[in-house]
Design a protein around this motif. Sequence first.
Motif, PDB file in Angstrom:
ATOM      1  N   MET A 170      -3.568  -0.304   5.067  1.00 30.94           N
ATOM      2  CA  MET A 170      -3.135   1.051   5.410  1.00 30.94           C
ATOM      3  C   MET A 170      -4.324   1.846   5.945  1.00 30.94           C
ATOM      4  N   ALA A 171      -4.074   2.689   6.927  1.00 34.51           N
ATOM      5  CA  ALA A 171      -5.124   3.487   7.557  1.00 34.51           C
ATOM      6  C   ALA A 171      -5.757   4.465   6.574  1.00 34.51           C
ATOM      7  N   ASP A 172      -7.016   4.804   6.841  1.00 30.45           N
ATOM      8  CA  ASP A 172      -7.775   5.724   5.986  1.00 30.45           C
ATOM      9  C   ASP A 172      -7.035   7.041   5.771  1.00 30.45           C
ATOM     10  N   ASP A 173      -7.079   7.506   4.533  1.00 28.06           N
ATOM     11  CA  ASP A 173      -6.566   8.816   4.144  1.00 28.06           C
ATOM     12  C   ASP A 173      -5.121   9.048   4.577  1.00 28.06           C
ATOM     13  N   THR A 174      -4.288   8.027   4.341  1.00 32.24           N
ATOM     14  CA  THR A 174      -2.852   8.140   4.605  1.00 32.24           C
ATOM     15  C   THR A 174      -2.089   7.816   3.331  1.00 32.24           C
ATOM     16  N   THR A 175      -0.820   8.231   3.303  1.00 26.94           N
ATOM     17  CA  THR A 175       0.038   8.017   2.143  1.00 26.94           C
ATOM     18  C   THR A 175       1.433   7.654   2.618  1.00 26.94           C
ATOM     19  N   GLN A 176       2.081   6.741   1.915  1.00 23.67           N
ATOM     20  CA  GLN A 176       3.484   6.391   2.174  1.00 23.67           C
ATOM     21  C   GLN A 176       4.295   6.878   0.986  1.00 23.67           C
ATOM     22  N   ASP A 177       4.979   7.984   1.170  1.00 22.29           N
ATOM     23  CA  ASP A 177       5.794   8.545   0.102  1.00 22.29           C
ATOM     24  C   ASP A 177       7.117   7.788   0.018  1.00 22.29           C
ATOM     25  N   GLY A 178       7.787   7.891  -1.124  1.00 25.13           N
ATOM     26  CA  GLY A 178       9.124   7.335  -1.286  1.00 25.13           C
ATOM     27  C   GLY A 178       9.177   5.894  -1.757  1.00 25.13           C
ATOM     28  N   ILE A 179       8.029   5.224  -1.888  1.00 20.90           N
ATOM     29  CA  ILE A 179       8.003   3.816  -2.299  1.00 20.90           C
ATOM     30  C   ILE A 179       7.233   3.709  -3.616  1.00 20.90           C
ATOM     31  N   LEU A 180       7.927   3.347  -4.690  1.00 19.91           N
ATOM     32  CA  LEU A 180       7.277   3.112  -5.974  1.00 19.91           C
ATOM     33  C   LEU A 180       7.791   1.786  -6.520  1.00 19.91           C
ATOM     34  N   GLY A 181       7.228   1.329  -7.631  1.00 16.26           N
ATOM     35  CA  GLY A 181       7.642   0.044  -8.182  1.00 16.26           C
ATOM     36  C   GLY A 181       7.389  -0.027  -9.670  1.00 16.26           C
ATOM     37  N   SER A 182       7.503  -1.231 -10.207  1.00 19.66           N
ATOM     38  CA  SER A 182       7.376  -1.434 -11.650  1.00 19.66           C
ATOM     39  C   SER A 182       5.934  -1.618 -12.113  1.00 19.66           C
ATOM     40  N   ASP A 190       0.849  -1.191   0.000  1.00 20.50           N
ATOM     41  CA  ASP A 190       0.000   0.000   0.000  1.00 20.50           C
ATOM     42  C   ASP A 190       0.887   1.244   0.000  1.00 20.50           C
ATOM     43  N   ILE A 191       0.567   2.197  -0.887  1.00 23.27           N
ATOM     44  CA  ILE A 191       1.237   3.501  -0.824  1.00 23.27           C
ATOM     45  C   ILE A 191       0.245   4.623  -0.560  1.00 23.27           C
ATOM     46  N   ALA A 192      -1.047   4.312  -0.673  1.00 25.86           N
ATOM     47  CA  ALA A 192      -2.070   5.320  -0.379  1.00 25.86           C
ATOM     48  C   ALA A 192      -3.380   4.615  -0.084  1.00 25.86           C
ATOM     49  N   CYS A 193      -4.142   5.190   0.839  1.00 23.63           N
ATOM     50  CA  CYS A 193      -5.495   4.719   1.130  1.00 23.63           C
ATOM     51  C   CYS A 193      -6.400   5.942   1.198  1.00 23.63           C
ATOM     52  N   ARG A 194      -7.497   5.862   0.468  1.00 21.77           N
ATOM     53  CA  ARG A 194      -8.496   6.919   0.535  1.00 21.77           C
ATOM     54  C   ARG A 194      -9.827   6.279   0.875  1.00 21.77           C
ATOM     55  N   ALA A 195     -10.557   6.929   1.789  1.00 21.26           N
ATOM     56  CA  ALA A 195     -11.838   6.402   2.267  1.00 21.26           C
ATOM     57  C   ALA A 195     -12.969   7.329   1.817  1.00 21.26           C
ATOM     58  N   PHE A 196     -14.076   6.713   1.419  1.00 19.54           N
ATOM     59  CA  PHE A 196     -15.262   7.436   0.978  1.00 19.54           C
ATOM     60  C   PHE A 196     -16.470   6.871   1.710  1.00 19.54           C
ATOM     61  N   THR A 197     -17.541   7.657   1.795  1.00 16.78           N
ATOM     62  CA  THR A 197     -18.740   7.193   2.495  1.00 16.78           C
ATOM     63  C   THR A 197     -19.960   7.351   1.601  1.00 16.78           C
ATOM     64  N   THR A 198     -20.830   8.296   1.919  1.00 12.62           N
ATOM     65  CA  THR A 198     -22.092   8.432   1.190  1.00 12.62           C
ATOM     66  C   THR A 198     -22.261   9.810   0.559  1.00 12.62           C
ATOM     67  N   SER A 199     -21.166  10.353   0.069  1.00  9.49           N
ATOM     68  CA  SER A 199     -21.235  11.603  -0.685  1.00  9.49           C
ATOM     69  C   SER A 199     -20.137  11.586  -1.744  1.00  9.49           C
ATOM     70  N   SER A 200     -20.398  12.247  -2.841  1.00  8.54           N
ATOM     71  CA  SER A 200     -19.419  12.319  -3.922  1.00  8.54           C
ATOM     72  C   SER A 200     -18.205  13.107  -3.455  1.00  8.54           C
ATOM     73  N   SER A 201     -17.036  12.713  -3.958  1.00  8.72           N
ATOM     74  CA  SER A 201     -15.814  13.359  -3.521  1.00  8.72           C
ATOM     75  C   SER A 201     -14.710  13.150  -4.554  1.00  8.72           C
ATOM     76  N   ILE A 202     -13.836  14.138  -4.672  1.00 11.23           N
ATOM     77  CA  ILE A 202     -12.636  14.023  -5.500  1.00 11.23           C
ATOM     78  C   ILE A 202     -11.448  14.310  -4.592  1.00 11.23           C
ATOM     79  N   LYS A 203     -10.444  13.418  -4.635  1.00  6.42           N
ATOM     80  CA  LYS A 203      -9.244  13.585  -3.819  1.00  6.42           C
ATOM     81  C   LYS A 203      -8.030  13.389  -4.718  1.00  6.42           C
ATOM     82  N   THR A 204      -7.014  14.222  -4.535  1.00  6.42           N
ATOM     83  CA  THR A 204      -5.797  14.139  -5.341  1.00  6.42           C
ATOM     84  C   THR A 204      -4.580  14.140  -4.428  1.00  6.42           C
ATOM     85  N   ILE A 205      -3.623  13.267  -4.753  1.00 13.14           N
ATOM     86  CA  ILE A 205      -2.354  13.240  -4.023  1.00 13.14           C
ATOM     87  C   ILE A 205      -1.221  13.112  -5.027  1.00 13.14           C
TER      88      ILE A 205
END
Length: 136
Positions: A100-112, A66-81
């Motif tokens: 990964m916990a809701d609405d968190t990001t792990q920077d510095g880790i990418l892959g192929s 996991d490098i990012a987790c975004r959580a949504f509920t019952t309304s429309s939403s746009i999120k950018t990281i």
Amino acid sequence: MLNPGDYSLCDLAITTALTAVAQTPIQDLEGMIAATIDFKFSYGSGGTTCKVWVQVTSDDGQTWKDIACRAFTTSSSIKTINVSGLTPVTTAITPTDGAMADDTTQDGILGSAMRVKITTTGTYANTLLSVKINAR
């Protein structure tokens, strides 16, 4: 980077409950140093929660991190990281796969390769989830 550009990680009409459903990964991202990730949740009705994990692999898909987790509920939403592979990570992390916990990001880790994993609670109707990246 071998294949910079815009990619769709997910374009999904959510009509049933999902439990850790992984979407088809985008391959051949070797050399990616950054990615802007756009999440668009277009709520229709029903449902309770929708969690979306963006994951990368550096071992040909044997393990996903996991490098990012975004959580949504019952309304429309746009999120950018934005995530960068140039951010130093000098303290070892314990990678997670769909935990990964809701609405968190792990920077510095990418892959192929990169993919999305989705879990929902309740049954959504007329609800759309879109996750797009700009890899560079």
